[in-house]
Design an enzyme around this catalytic site. Sequence first.
Site, PDB file in Angstrom:
ATOM      1  N   LYS A 171      42.621  38.038  33.923  1.00  0.00           N
ATOM      2  CA  LYS A 171      42.111  38.919  34.990  1.00  0.00           C
ATOM      3  C   LYS A 171      42.639  38.479  36.351  1.00  0.00           C
ATOM      4  O   LYS A 171      43.097  39.303  37.141  1.00  0.00           O
ATOM      5  CB  LYS A 171      40.579  38.920  34.953  1.00  0.00           C
ATOM      6  CG  LYS A 171      39.926  39.853  35.944  1.00  0.00           C
ATOM      7  CD  LYS A 171      38.597  40.376  35.439  1.00  0.00           C
ATOM      8  CE  LYS A 171      37.516  39.319  35.385  1.00  0.00           C
ATOM      9  NZ  LYS A 171      37.046  38.891  36.713  1.00  0.00           N
ATOM     10  N   ARG A 198      46.396  39.746  40.925  1.00  0.00           N
ATOM     11  CA  ARG A 198      47.419  39.220  41.842  1.00  0.00           C
ATOM     12  C   ARG A 198      48.771  39.889  41.626  1.00  0.00           C
ATOM     13  O   ARG A 198      49.521  40.129  42.585  1.00  0.00           O
ATOM     14  CB  ARG A 198      47.527  37.704  41.675  1.00  0.00           C
ATOM     15  CG  ARG A 198      46.330  36.953  42.287  1.00  0.00           C
ATOM     16  CD  ARG A 198      46.174  35.581  41.662  1.00  0.00           C
ATOM     17  NE  ARG A 198      45.167  34.760  42.308  1.00  0.00           N
ATOM     18  CZ  ARG A 198      43.856  34.829  42.093  1.00  0.00           C
ATOM     19  NH1 ARG A 198      43.369  35.733  41.251  1.00  0.00           N
ATOM     20  NH2 ARG A 198      43.017  34.023  42.714  1.00  0.00           N
ATOM     21  N   SER A 237      36.795  27.952  46.458  1.00  0.00           N
ATOM     22  CA  SER A 237      36.871  29.344  46.004  1.00  0.00           C
ATOM     23  C   SER A 237      38.298  29.855  46.097  1.00  0.00           C
ATOM     24  O   SER A 237      38.878  29.921  47.185  1.00  0.00           O
ATOM     25  CB  SER A 237      35.952  30.227  46.862  1.00  0.00           C
ATOM     26  OG  SER A 237      36.342  31.574  46.730  1.00  0.00           O
ATOM     27  N   ASP A 297      33.636  30.265  35.598  1.00  0.00           N
ATOM     28  CA  ASP A 297      33.178  31.470  34.885  1.00  0.00           C
ATOM     29  C   ASP A 297      32.699  31.161  33.466  1.00  0.00           C
ATOM     30  O   ASP A 297      32.308  32.075  32.735  1.00  0.00           O
ATOM     31  CB  ASP A 297      34.313  32.504  34.829  1.00  0.00           C
ATOM     32  CG  ASP A 297      34.643  33.045  36.212  1.00  0.00           C
ATOM     33  OD1 ASP A 297      33.757  33.045  37.087  1.00  0.00           O
ATOM     34  OD2 ASP A 297      35.794  33.457  36.421  1.00  0.00           O
ATOM     35  N   LYS A 335      27.744  35.006  41.788  1.00  0.00           N
ATOM     36  CA  LYS A 335      28.718  35.716  40.940  1.00  0.00           C
ATOM     37  C   LYS A 335      28.226  37.146  40.683  1.00  0.00           C
ATOM     38  O   LYS A 335      27.377  37.642  41.404  1.00  0.00           O
ATOM     39  CB  LYS A 335      28.923  34.936  39.640  1.00  0.00           C
ATOM     40  CG  LYS A 335      29.576  33.573  39.867  1.00  0.00           C
ATOM     41  CD  LYS A 335      30.972  33.725  40.437  1.00  0.00           C
ATOM     42  CE  LYS A 335      31.602  32.394  40.762  1.00  0.00           C
ATOM     43  NZ  LYS A 335      32.870  32.543  41.481  1.00  0.00           N
ATOM     44  N   ARG A 354      23.970  33.747  38.131  1.00  0.00           N
ATOM     45  CA  ARG A 354      24.222  33.271  36.767  1.00  0.00           C
ATOM     46  C   ARG A 354      23.444  32.015  36.412  1.00  0.00           C
ATOM     47  O   ARG A 354      23.293  31.706  35.230  1.00  0.00           O
ATOM     48  CB  ARG A 354      25.724  33.035  36.555  1.00  0.00           C
ATOM     49  CG  ARG A 354      26.477  34.325  36.379  1.00  0.00           C
ATOM     50  CD  ARG A 354      27.930  34.093  36.007  1.00  0.00           C
ATOM     51  NE  ARG A 354      28.585  35.368  35.781  1.00  0.00           N
ATOM     52  CZ  ARG A 354      29.889  35.563  35.823  1.00  0.00           C
ATOM     53  NH1 ARG A 354      30.704  34.546  36.105  1.00  0.00           N
ATOM     54  NH2 ARG A 354      30.398  36.757  35.588  1.00  0.00           N
TER      55      ARG A 354
HETATM   56  C1  S3P Z   1      38.614  34.222  40.753  1.00  0.00           C
HETATM   57  C2  S3P Z   1      37.983  33.182  41.365  1.00  0.00           C
HETATM   58  C3  S3P Z   1      36.613  32.743  41.033  1.00  0.00           C
HETATM   59  C4  S3P Z   1      36.120  33.366  39.728  1.00  0.00           C
HETATM   60  C5  S3P Z   1      36.495  34.813  39.581  1.00  0.00           C
HETATM   61  C6  S3P Z   1      37.997  34.978  39.659  1.00  0.00           C
HETATM   62  C7  S3P Z   1      39.991  34.567  41.184  1.00  0.00           C
HETATM   63  O1  S3P Z   1      35.754  33.116  42.089  1.00  0.00           O
HETATM   64  O2  S3P Z   1      34.721  33.213  39.606  1.00  0.00           O
HETATM   65  O3  S3P Z   1      36.036  35.338  38.357  1.00  0.00           O
HETATM   66  O4  S3P Z   1      40.694  35.288  40.459  1.00  0.00           O
HETATM   67  O5  S3P Z   1      40.390  34.111  42.263  1.00  0.00           O
HETATM   68  P1  S3P Z   1      35.587  32.177  43.389  1.00  0.00           P
HETATM   69  O6  S3P Z   1      36.929  31.949  43.904  1.00  0.00           O
HETATM   70  O7  S3P Z   1      34.765  32.940  44.374  1.00  0.00           O
HETATM   71  O8  S3P Z   1      34.896  30.947  42.886  1.00  0.00           O
END
Ligand code: S3P
Length: 446
Positions: A29, A34, A176, A329, A356, A360
Amino acid sequence: MLTKSDDPTPIEARAGGPLRGKVRVPGDKSISHRALILGALAVGETRISGLLEGEDVLNTAKSMRALGARVERRGDFAWVVQGVGVSGFAQPGVPLDFGNSGTGCRLVMGAVAGCPIAAVFDGDASLRSRPMRRVLDPLELMGARVTAGGDGGRLPLTLTGARDPVPVVYRTPVPSAQIKSAVLLAGLAAPGVTTVIEQEASRDHTELMLKHFGAEIVVNPEGPFGRRIALTGQAELHGVEIIVPADPSSAAFPLVAALIVGGSDIMLNDVMTNPLRTGLFKTLREMGASIEEIEARSDTGEPMAQLRVRASRLHGVEVPPERAPSMIDEYLVLAVAASFAEGTTVMHGLKELRVKESDRLEATAAMLRVNGVAVEISGDDLIVQGGGHVPGGGLVTTHMDHRIAMSALVMGLASDRPVKVDDAGFIATSFPNFIPMMRSLGAELS
Ligand code: S3P
């Protein structure tokens, strides 16, 4: 907390025979979002194979079209993007609706912040409840403006990008990848070097992919767990070919199912094994899981392998807080594994789980409790008392959260009594063929 969608799809999982077979879970995902966004910001054509065709990613594709890129589906999971170039987004004629997806929304905010346009950002009830200030704060420092939506901290809101974006040195307040990526995407349009410093390294797909598209980006260690990322702005990105490996966060569900359903032996193909995503595999191995990596390779720009997973006797472990970014996740499904383990599992430092798709931390505790598992939240830690088996028999509330639904169904495949979820509809956001794929391995879901 959110309880229901308009048209809920309840599903029940019950114990059956061992899981057997070989599957490839859908494309990653994070990489899929991206690939579409950077493809849209590049000059020329980007060809993507293995794209995740889940609702979250399809919403990002739609938003790229609304911003002026040509995005076409050419076959199963095969997509082509004709980009508009850095700073080249057009003013969208419609609000950008990201549905359930925090990643799509926050990354596109970053990309829009570097363009002289205004866009309305919106999403479903879950996304509308999630904090956006963490991304908007650095984007405002770079010259973007939030011109609607209360305090600007929640959707819907209007973001006006900067005509002359300013490069910044930004220290992320929490680990993050979404915040980091938003700043880097805005930094693409700024003159000079935009730097992001993170105290704990989060997934680095944006950095790897920016390099692949031709950007100048330098990554150095920062402290014991962190990184300093420096991107040279006003970059010219050129279209590339992208192969999306299978999503380790989706692979986590059949993987844990195979560990807890007696006699199981499955193969998971092409699973991405980027170390910033594999904290779950490491933790499960510490618990005694048999997860074998076969045919490791990295022809997609990201490491990947075939995983052979066999049913295993698990024992409780302590999971350190610094591991959280690499498995953020996966705690829901780890909690399921911990429920079937012998002894106590303590997961430390789970504060980010509260923001989230649902809270969670609370939702995981509720999922376990309703199925007869002893669980406790202590500050930001989750403590699960495993008893070697799970009574089950619970109805789990999914709170518009795909990973709660899948974790609960995995639990039901090995519990004494069936486990039911009130709404499996949100699974389509990340793993549209979850039910048929799990059935093909022998899972009893109806
Ligand atoms: C993601 C970053 C994570 C993750 C999300 C996907 C990403 O979130 O929980 O499912 O693709 O950059 P955070 O960056 O807010 O922790």
